[in-house]
Motif scaffolding. Structure first.
Motif, PDB file in Angstrom:
ATOM      1  N   HIS A 175      36.231  37.852  39.284  1.00  0.00           N
ATOM      2  CA  HIS A 175      34.829  38.092  38.970  1.00  0.00           C
ATOM      3  C   HIS A 175      33.960  37.651  40.133  1.00  0.00           C
ATOM      4  O   HIS A 175      34.440  37.027  41.082  1.00  0.00           O
ATOM      5  N   TYR A 184      29.742  39.472  36.996  1.00  0.00           N
ATOM      6  CA  TYR A 184      30.297  40.810  36.802  1.00  0.00           C
ATOM      7  C   TYR A 184      31.737  40.832  37.287  1.00  0.00           C
ATOM      8  O   TYR A 184      32.185  39.929  37.995  1.00  0.00           O
ATOM      9  N   ARG A 232      23.919  35.976  37.520  1.00  0.00           N
ATOM     10  CA  ARG A 232      24.579  37.020  36.723  1.00  0.00           C
ATOM     11  C   ARG A 232      26.009  37.220  37.196  1.00  0.00           C
ATOM     12  O   ARG A 232      26.296  37.218  38.380  1.00  0.00           O
ATOM     13  N   GLU A 262      27.397  46.686  35.577  1.00  0.00           N
ATOM     14  CA  GLU A 262      26.676  45.890  34.586  1.00  0.00           C
ATOM     15  C   GLU A 262      26.853  44.405  34.885  1.00  0.00           C
ATOM     16  O   GLU A 262      27.942  43.950  35.215  1.00  0.00           O
ATOM     17  N   ARG A 263      25.773  43.644  34.785  1.00  0.00           N
ATOM     18  CA  ARG A 263      25.805  42.212  35.060  1.00  0.00           C
ATOM     19  C   ARG A 263      25.092  41.469  33.940  1.00  0.00           C
ATOM     20  O   ARG A 263      24.079  41.951  33.431  1.00  0.00           O
TER      21      ARG A 263
END
Length: 135
Positions: free
Chosen positions: A49, A112, A110, A127-128
């Motif tokens: 990630h 992801y 954030r 998308e985060r």
């Protein structure tokens, strides 16, 4: 000066570890920082990630292997790891000791994962999300 009592901490369990929020703006912090405590059990491996902001990890117990684009690092108690924004990483706890760390990052950071990486805790691809421990 606010005091964040231990009873006000948020504890988030994942399949690989436990993140406990120590300070964030939603808990009364005003510096725009998120600080959390991470515990990985021996041998646990987190998903690949990335976060969209720099993070500073100080290992306070145990050890871990961290796979990064620039290579693999081993960190142990007393080491501090500065992880750049948007660098994919995968952490594996020492097979005998696990690891414990204190992490600091800008509040609202954030997370992801790559589009093809299976992960129940972070979105895939573009998308985060802000993880619970950084809110």
């Amino acid at each position: 000066m606010p005091v964040i009592r231990h009873t006000e901490r948020r504890r988030t369990e994942t399949p690989n570890g436990v993140m406990t929020t120590l300070a964030t703006p939603t808990q009364g912090g005003t510096a725009g920082l998120a600080v959390w405590h991470v515990e990985f059990a021996p041998g646990r491996r987190g998903p690949e990630h990335a976060f969209d902001t720099e993070q500073v990890w100080t290992i306070v117990a145990g050890a871990a292997t961290v796979e990064l684009p620039a290579g693999t690092l081993t960190v142990a108690a007393g080491d501090t790891l500065v992880l750049p924004a948007d660098d994919l990483r995968q952490m594996t706890a020492d097979p005998e000791r696990g690891f414990t760390a204190i992490v600091a990052a800008p509040a609202g950071t954030r997370v992801y994962t790559p589009a093809d990486e299976p992960c129940d805790l972070a979105p895939r691809g573009d998308e985060r999300i802000v993880p619970l421990w950084a809110r």
